[in-house]
Design a protein around this motif. Structure first.
Motif, PDB file in Angstrom:
ATOM      1  N   UNK A  98       0.830  -1.204   0.000  1.00  0.00           N
ATOM      2  CA  UNK A  98       0.000   0.000   0.000  1.00  0.00           C
ATOM      3  C   UNK A  98       0.866   1.255   0.000  1.00  0.00           C
ATOM      4  N   UNK A  99       1.927   1.236   0.796  1.00  0.00           N
ATOM      5  CA  UNK A  99       2.804   2.402   0.882  1.00  0.00           C
ATOM      6  C   UNK A  99       3.460   2.700  -0.464  1.00  0.00           C
ATOM      7  N   UNK A 100       3.935   1.658  -1.135  1.00  0.00           N
ATOM      8  CA  UNK A 100       4.541   1.848  -2.461  1.00  0.00           C
ATOM      9  C   UNK A 100       3.521   2.422  -3.438  1.00  0.00           C
ATOM     10  N   UNK A 101       2.303   1.874  -3.444  1.00  0.00           N
ATOM     11  CA  UNK A 101       1.260   2.357  -4.356  1.00  0.00           C
ATOM     12  C   UNK A 101       0.924   3.827  -4.099  1.00  0.00           C
ATOM     13  N   UNK A 102       0.862   4.195  -2.819  1.00  0.00           N
ATOM     14  CA  UNK A 102       0.476   5.561  -2.481  1.00  0.00           C
ATOM     15  C   UNK A 102       1.517   6.589  -2.904  1.00  0.00           C
ATOM     16  N   UNK A 103       2.773   6.152  -2.983  1.00  0.00           N
ATOM     17  CA  UNK A 103       3.806   7.062  -3.481  1.00  0.00           C
ATOM     18  C   UNK A 103       3.577   7.412  -4.957  1.00  0.00           C
ATOM     19  N   UNK A 104       2.749   6.601  -5.625  1.00  0.00           N
ATOM     20  CA  UNK A 104       2.406   6.860  -7.028  1.00  0.00           C
ATOM     21  C   UNK A 104       0.935   7.312  -7.149  1.00  0.00           C
ATOM     22  N   UNK A 105       0.399   7.833  -6.031  1.00  0.00           N
ATOM     23  CA  UNK A 105      -0.996   8.314  -5.989  1.00  0.00           C
ATOM     24  C   UNK A 105      -2.008   7.232  -6.347  1.00  0.00           C
ATOM     25  N   UNK A 106      -1.643   5.991  -6.070  1.00  0.00           N
ATOM     26  CA  UNK A 106      -2.557   4.880  -6.313  1.00  0.00           C
ATOM     27  C   UNK A 106      -3.181   4.473  -4.982  1.00  0.00           C
ATOM     28  N   UNK A 107      -4.438   4.838  -4.778  1.00  0.00           N
ATOM     29  CA  UNK A 107      -5.123   4.549  -3.529  1.00  0.00           C
ATOM     30  C   UNK A 107      -6.198   3.471  -3.712  1.00  0.00           C
ATOM     31  N   UNK A 108      -6.067   2.702  -4.758  1.00  0.00           N
ATOM     32  CA  UNK A 108      -7.055   1.661  -5.026  1.00  0.00           C
ATOM     33  C   UNK A 108      -6.893   0.502  -4.050  1.00  0.00           C
ATOM     34  N   UNK A 109      -7.944  -0.318  -3.962  1.00  0.00           N
ATOM     35  CA  UNK A 109      -7.952  -1.434  -3.026  1.00  0.00           C
ATOM     36  C   UNK A 109      -7.536  -2.756  -3.673  1.00  0.00           C
ATOM     37  N   UNK A 110      -7.243  -2.731  -4.950  1.00  0.00           N
ATOM     38  CA  UNK A 110      -6.955  -3.973  -5.665  1.00  0.00           C
ATOM     39  C   UNK A 110      -5.746  -4.691  -5.057  1.00  0.00           C
ATOM     40  N   UNK A 111      -5.952  -5.962  -4.718  1.00  0.00           N
ATOM     41  CA  UNK A 111      -4.852  -6.809  -4.276  1.00  0.00           C
ATOM     42  C   UNK A 111      -4.462  -6.672  -2.823  1.00  0.00           C
ATOM     43  N   UNK A 112      -5.198  -5.865  -2.013  1.00  0.00           N
ATOM     44  CA  UNK A 112      -4.769  -5.669  -0.629  1.00  0.00           C
ATOM     45  C   UNK A 112      -5.777  -6.201   0.401  1.00  0.00           C
TER      46      UNK A 112
END
Length: 329
Positions: free
Chosen positions: A124-138
Protein backbone atom coordinates in the motif's frame (compact mmCIF):
# COMPACT_ATOMS: atom_id res chain seq x y z
CA UNK A 1 38.44 -2.47 39.05
CA UNK A 2 38.54 -1.33 35.42
CA UNK A 3 36.59 -2.72 32.45
CA UNK A 4 37.01 -1.76 28.80
CA UNK A 5 34.07 -1.98 26.41
CA UNK A 6 34.71 -2.53 22.68
CA UNK A 7 32.25 -1.80 19.86
CA UNK A 8 30.21 0.65 21.88
CA UNK A 9 27.40 2.82 20.53
CA UNK A 10 26.20 6.17 21.90
CA UNK A 11 22.88 4.63 23.00
CA UNK A 12 24.77 2.33 25.40
CA UNK A 13 26.32 5.18 27.38
CA UNK A 14 23.46 5.89 29.84
CA UNK A 15 23.17 2.23 30.89
CA UNK A 16 26.96 1.96 31.15
CA UNK A 17 27.22 5.00 33.43
CA UNK A 18 24.34 3.80 35.58
CA UNK A 19 25.99 0.41 36.09
CA UNK A 20 29.47 1.86 36.70
CA UNK A 21 28.17 4.28 39.33
CA UNK A 22 26.12 1.59 41.07
CA UNK A 23 29.04 -0.86 41.21
CA UNK A 24 31.86 1.64 41.83
CA UNK A 25 33.72 0.32 38.77
CA UNK A 26 35.61 2.33 36.16
CA UNK A 27 34.19 1.51 32.72
CA UNK A 28 35.86 2.97 29.63
CA UNK A 29 34.51 2.58 26.11
CA UNK A 30 35.71 2.61 22.52
CA UNK A 31 33.67 2.29 19.32
CA UNK A 32 36.45 0.15 17.83
CA UNK A 33 35.86 -3.55 17.26
CA UNK A 34 38.29 -5.76 19.14
CA UNK A 35 41.01 -7.02 16.80
CA UNK A 36 44.66 -8.05 16.74
CA UNK A 37 45.54 -4.47 15.81
CA UNK A 38 44.07 -2.93 18.96
CA UNK A 39 44.09 -5.77 21.49
CA UNK A 40 46.91 -4.10 23.44
CA UNK A 41 44.41 -1.43 24.53
CA UNK A 42 43.32 -3.89 27.22
CA UNK A 43 46.59 -3.32 29.10
CA UNK A 44 45.78 -2.14 32.61
CA UNK A 45 42.20 -3.37 32.53
CA UNK A 46 40.77 -6.23 34.57
CA UNK A 47 38.09 -7.29 32.08
CA UNK A 48 36.43 -6.52 28.77
CA UNK A 49 32.99 -6.38 27.19
CA UNK A 50 32.58 -6.74 23.43
CA UNK A 51 30.00 -6.39 20.70
CA UNK A 52 31.41 -7.54 17.37
CA UNK A 53 29.93 -7.03 13.92
CA UNK A 54 32.48 -9.33 12.27
CA UNK A 55 33.96 -12.67 13.42
CA UNK A 56 36.69 -12.65 16.06
CA UNK A 57 38.39 -15.91 15.16
CA UNK A 58 42.15 -15.25 15.21
CA UNK A 59 43.68 -17.30 18.08
CA UNK A 60 46.39 -14.64 18.47
CA UNK A 61 43.77 -12.20 19.79
CA UNK A 62 42.92 -14.58 22.61
CA UNK A 63 46.61 -15.26 23.30
CA UNK A 64 47.21 -11.51 23.58
CA UNK A 65 44.25 -11.07 25.93
CA UNK A 66 45.61 -13.79 28.19
CA UNK A 67 49.08 -12.19 28.23
CA UNK A 68 47.46 -9.00 29.50
CA UNK A 69 45.74 -10.95 32.27
CA UNK A 70 42.24 -10.84 30.79
CA UNK A 71 40.19 -13.82 31.91
CA UNK A 72 36.83 -12.93 30.39
CA UNK A 73 35.13 -11.99 27.13
CA UNK A 74 31.71 -10.59 28.02
CA UNK A 75 29.65 -10.58 24.83
CA UNK A 76 26.81 -8.03 24.72
CA UNK A 77 24.51 -10.20 22.61
CA UNK A 78 22.83 -13.59 22.63
CA UNK A 79 24.68 -15.01 19.63
CA UNK A 80 28.29 -16.06 20.14
CA UNK A 81 28.99 -18.12 17.02
CA UNK A 82 31.42 -15.50 15.66
CA UNK A 83 33.81 -15.98 18.59
CA UNK A 84 36.53 -18.65 18.79
CA UNK A 85 35.40 -20.52 21.90
CA UNK A 86 38.21 -23.05 21.68
CA UNK A 87 40.92 -20.39 21.48
CA UNK A 88 39.31 -18.61 24.43
CA UNK A 89 39.18 -21.79 26.48
CA UNK A 90 42.76 -22.72 25.58
CA UNK A 91 43.86 -19.35 26.95
CA UNK A 92 41.84 -19.50 30.15
CA UNK A 93 39.25 -17.00 28.97
CA UNK A 94 35.59 -17.47 29.86
CA UNK A 95 33.15 -16.25 27.22
CA UNK A 96 29.73 -15.10 28.41
CA UNK A 97 26.67 -13.86 26.56
CA UNK A 98 23.35 -12.18 27.32
CA UNK A 99 20.91 -15.06 26.84
CA UNK A 100 17.68 -13.10 27.30
CA UNK A 101 18.16 -9.35 27.06
CA UNK A 102 14.50 -8.89 26.11
CA UNK A 103 12.53 -11.70 24.46
CA UNK A 104 9.63 -9.27 24.24
CA UNK A 105 11.57 -6.91 21.94
CA UNK A 106 12.11 -9.57 19.25
CA UNK A 107 8.62 -10.96 19.71
CA UNK A 108 7.03 -7.55 19.20
CA UNK A 109 9.11 -6.97 16.07
CA UNK A 110 8.01 -10.38 14.80
CA UNK A 111 4.41 -9.28 15.27
CA UNK A 112 5.14 -6.00 13.46
CA UNK A 113 6.68 -7.79 10.48
CA UNK A 114 3.81 -10.27 10.39
CA UNK A 115 1.09 -7.63 10.42
CA UNK A 116 2.94 -5.54 7.84
CA UNK A 117 3.01 -8.49 5.45
CA UNK A 118 -0.46 -9.78 6.35
CA UNK A 119 -2.21 -6.43 5.84
CA UNK A 120 0.06 -5.66 2.83
CA UNK A 121 1.04 -2.31 4.31
CA UNK A 122 4.35 -2.45 2.42
CA UNK A 123 2.48 -2.72 -0.91
CA UNK A 124 0.00 0.00 0.00
CA UNK A 125 2.80 2.40 0.88
CA UNK A 126 4.54 1.85 -2.46
CA UNK A 127 1.26 2.36 -4.36
CA UNK A 128 0.48 5.56 -2.48
CA UNK A 129 3.81 7.06 -3.48
CA UNK A 130 2.41 6.86 -7.03
CA UNK A 131 -1.00 8.31 -5.99
CA UNK A 132 -2.56 4.88 -6.31
CA UNK A 133 -5.12 4.55 -3.53
CA UNK A 134 -7.06 1.66 -5.03
CA UNK A 135 -7.95 -1.43 -3.03
CA UNK A 136 -6.96 -3.97 -5.67
CA UNK A 137 -4.85 -6.81 -4.28
CA UNK A 138 -4.77 -5.67 -0.63
CA UNK A 139 -7.66 -7.58 0.90
CA UNK A 140 -6.28 -9.46 3.90
CA UNK A 141 -7.26 -12.32 6.20
CA UNK A 142 -7.69 -11.69 9.93
CA UNK A 143 -4.97 -12.94 12.24
CA UNK A 144 -7.35 -14.83 14.57
CA UNK A 145 -8.35 -17.10 11.69
CA UNK A 146 -4.76 -18.14 10.92
CA UNK A 147 -2.28 -20.73 12.15
CA UNK A 148 1.13 -19.48 13.29
CA UNK A 149 4.00 -21.99 13.14
CA UNK A 150 7.00 -21.28 15.36
CA UNK A 151 10.32 -22.99 14.66
CA UNK A 152 12.14 -22.76 17.97
CA UNK A 153 9.94 -22.16 21.02
CA UNK A 154 12.56 -21.08 23.52
CA UNK A 155 12.54 -17.78 25.42
CA UNK A 156 11.79 -15.68 22.34
CA UNK A 157 9.67 -18.22 20.47
CA UNK A 158 7.46 -18.86 23.50
CA UNK A 159 6.91 -15.11 23.90
CA UNK A 160 5.92 -14.96 20.22
CA UNK A 161 3.52 -17.84 20.84
CA UNK A 162 1.80 -16.07 23.72
CA UNK A 163 1.36 -12.86 21.70
CA UNK A 164 -0.27 -14.65 18.76
CA UNK A 165 -2.37 -16.82 21.07
CA UNK A 166 -3.67 -13.66 22.72
CA UNK A 167 -4.71 -12.42 19.28
CA UNK A 168 -6.75 -15.59 18.75
CA UNK A 169 -4.42 -17.45 16.38
CA UNK A 170 -3.89 -21.20 16.43
CA UNK A 171 -0.23 -21.68 17.43
CA UNK A 172 1.89 -24.72 16.63
CA UNK A 173 5.61 -25.17 17.20
CA UNK A 174 8.62 -27.41 16.74
CA UNK A 175 11.27 -27.57 19.44
CA UNK A 176 13.31 -30.40 20.97
CA UNK A 177 12.17 -29.27 24.41
CA UNK A 178 8.44 -29.46 25.13
CA UNK A 179 7.63 -26.95 27.86
CA UNK A 180 4.61 -27.89 30.00
CA UNK A 181 3.91 -24.22 30.78
CA UNK A 182 3.04 -23.73 27.09
CA UNK A 183 0.36 -26.44 27.09
CA UNK A 184 -2.45 -23.89 26.94
CA UNK A 185 -0.67 -21.80 24.31
CA UNK A 186 0.55 -24.09 21.53
CA UNK A 187 0.64 -27.62 20.18
CA UNK A 188 3.96 -29.28 19.38
CA UNK A 189 4.19 -30.85 15.92
CA UNK A 190 6.92 -32.10 13.61
CA UNK A 191 8.54 -29.96 10.92
CA UNK A 192 6.53 -31.41 8.04
CA UNK A 193 3.23 -30.77 9.80
CA UNK A 194 4.19 -27.23 10.77
CA UNK A 195 5.27 -26.24 7.27
CA UNK A 196 2.16 -27.74 5.69
CA UNK A 197 -0.36 -26.22 8.12
CA UNK A 198 1.03 -22.81 9.09
CA UNK A 199 -0.17 -19.62 7.43
CA UNK A 200 2.76 -17.83 9.06
CA UNK A 201 6.10 -19.55 9.66
CA UNK A 202 8.47 -17.69 11.99
CA UNK A 203 12.04 -18.67 12.90
CA UNK A 204 13.43 -18.30 16.43
CA UNK A 205 16.37 -20.69 16.59
CA UNK A 206 20.09 -20.27 17.28
CA UNK A 207 22.55 -20.82 14.43
CA UNK A 208 23.79 -24.35 15.07
CA UNK A 209 25.21 -26.85 12.59
CA UNK A 210 21.78 -28.49 12.38
CA UNK A 211 20.06 -25.18 11.65
CA UNK A 212 22.48 -23.86 9.02
CA UNK A 213 20.39 -23.32 5.84
CA UNK A 214 17.56 -25.19 7.54
CA UNK A 215 14.99 -23.37 5.44
CA UNK A 216 15.85 -24.41 1.91
CA UNK A 217 14.10 -25.07 -1.40
CA UNK A 218 12.59 -28.35 -0.20
CA UNK A 219 11.05 -26.78 2.91
CA UNK A 220 9.75 -23.68 1.12
CA UNK A 221 7.95 -26.01 -1.29
CA UNK A 222 6.23 -27.65 1.72
CA UNK A 223 4.67 -24.35 2.76
CA UNK A 224 1.34 -22.99 1.61
CA UNK A 225 1.51 -20.72 -1.42
CA UNK A 226 -0.38 -18.16 0.68
CA UNK A 227 2.07 -18.43 3.60
CA UNK A 228 4.17 -15.64 5.09
CA UNK A 229 7.73 -16.41 6.19
CA UNK A 230 9.32 -14.43 9.05
CA UNK A 231 12.95 -14.59 10.17
CA UNK A 232 14.09 -12.60 13.19
CA UNK A 233 16.76 -15.06 14.33
CA UNK A 234 19.95 -15.53 12.27
CA UNK A 235 20.43 -14.94 8.55
CA UNK A 236 22.18 -18.22 7.90
CA UNK A 237 19.32 -20.40 9.11
CA UNK A 238 17.88 -19.61 5.67
CA UNK A 239 19.33 -20.55 2.28
CA UNK A 240 18.79 -17.08 0.83
CA UNK A 241 18.92 -17.95 -2.89
CA UNK A 242 16.28 -20.62 -2.23
CA UNK A 243 14.13 -18.08 -0.39
CA UNK A 244 14.44 -15.61 -3.26
CA UNK A 245 13.43 -18.30 -5.75
CA UNK A 246 10.44 -19.29 -3.60
CA UNK A 247 9.28 -15.67 -3.46
CA UNK A 248 9.76 -15.10 -7.18
CA UNK A 249 8.08 -18.37 -8.16
CA UNK A 250 5.05 -17.86 -5.92
CA UNK A 251 5.84 -20.86 -3.73
CA UNK A 252 5.20 -18.63 -0.72
CA UNK A 253 3.38 -15.31 -0.61
CA UNK A 254 5.82 -13.00 1.15
CA UNK A 255 8.65 -12.65 3.68
CA UNK A 256 9.41 -10.32 6.57
CA UNK A 257 13.11 -10.46 7.37
CA UNK A 258 15.14 -8.80 10.11
CA UNK A 259 18.31 -10.63 9.21
CA UNK A 260 19.99 -11.96 6.09
CA UNK A 261 23.16 -13.84 5.23
CA UNK A 262 26.44 -11.87 5.26
CA UNK A 263 24.78 -8.77 6.67
CA UNK A 264 27.52 -7.79 9.12
CA UNK A 265 29.34 -5.29 6.91
CA UNK A 266 26.11 -3.47 6.02
CA UNK A 267 23.55 -3.45 8.80
CA UNK A 268 23.79 -0.85 11.61
CA UNK A 269 25.32 1.91 9.49
CA UNK A 270 24.75 3.87 6.30
CA UNK A 271 26.19 2.37 3.12
CA UNK A 272 27.15 4.88 0.39
CA UNK A 273 25.87 4.47 -3.17
CA UNK A 274 22.73 2.99 -4.71
CA UNK A 275 23.70 -0.63 -4.02
CA UNK A 276 25.09 -2.22 -0.89
CA UNK A 277 27.31 -4.76 -2.64
CA UNK A 278 25.60 -7.62 -0.81
CA UNK A 279 23.78 -9.56 -3.57
CA UNK A 280 21.15 -10.89 -1.15
CA UNK A 281 20.24 -7.47 0.24
CA UNK A 282 20.32 -5.84 -3.19
CA UNK A 283 17.96 -8.51 -4.57
CA UNK A 284 15.53 -8.56 -1.63
CA UNK A 285 15.12 -4.82 -1.10
CA UNK A 286 13.29 -4.04 -4.37
CA UNK A 287 11.00 -7.08 -4.17
CA UNK A 288 7.35 -6.12 -3.62
CA UNK A 289 6.63 -9.12 -1.43
CA UNK A 290 9.53 -8.56 0.99
CA UNK A 291 10.13 -6.27 3.94
CA UNK A 292 13.71 -6.19 5.21
CA UNK A 293 14.72 -4.47 8.45
CA UNK A 294 18.42 -4.11 9.44
CA UNK A 295 18.63 -6.56 12.37
CA UNK A 296 16.80 -4.25 14.77
CA UNK A 297 14.30 -6.67 16.30
CA UNK A 298 16.24 -6.52 19.56
CA UNK A 299 16.63 -2.73 19.51
CA UNK A 300 14.53 -1.34 22.35
CA UNK A 301 15.51 0.77 25.34
CA UNK A 302 15.03 -2.15 27.73
CA UNK A 303 17.06 -4.53 25.58
CA UNK A 304 19.99 -2.13 25.24
CA UNK A 305 20.09 -1.59 29.00
CA UNK A 306 19.99 -5.33 29.70
CA UNK A 307 22.65 -6.14 27.12
CA UNK A 308 25.05 -3.65 28.68
CA UNK A 309 24.38 -4.40 32.31
CA UNK A 310 24.16 -8.20 32.12
CA UNK A 311 27.40 -8.20 30.13
CA UNK A 312 29.16 -6.04 32.72
CA UNK A 313 27.77 -8.17 35.56
CA UNK A 314 29.28 -11.24 33.88
CA UNK A 315 32.64 -9.48 33.56
CA UNK A 316 32.65 -8.35 37.19
CA UNK A 317 31.71 -11.80 38.46
CA UNK A 318 34.66 -13.38 36.65
CA UNK A 319 37.05 -10.67 37.85
CA UNK A 320 35.82 -11.28 41.42
CA UNK A 321 36.45 -15.01 41.04
CA UNK A 322 32.77 -15.88 40.99
CA UNK A 323 30.79 -18.06 38.58
CA UNK A 324 29.33 -15.81 35.87
CA UNK A 325 25.62 -15.68 35.14
CA UNK A 326 25.83 -16.99 31.58
CA UNK A 327 29.05 -18.74 30.50
CA UNK A 328 29.04 -20.31 27.02
CA UNK A 329 32.44 -22.08 26.89
Amino acid sequence: MKILMFGTRPDEQPATKEWADANNVTVDATPEQLSLDNVDKVAGYDGISVLQLEPLEDPKVYEALAKHGIKNLAVRSTGYEIYNLKAARDNGITVTNVPAYSPRSVAEHTLALTMTMLRKIHMIEVNEHHNDFSWAGVEAPEIHNLTVGIIGAGKIGSTVARIFKALGSTVIATDPIHRPELADTLDYVDYDTLLAKADIVTMHTPLTDDMFHFMDAKRFKQMKKSAIFINASRGKVVNTPDLIDALKNGEIQSAGLDTVEDEDAYFSHKVPGDKTGNPYIDTLLPMKNVVLTPHIAFYTDMAVKNMVQISLNNAKQIIDGETPFSPVN
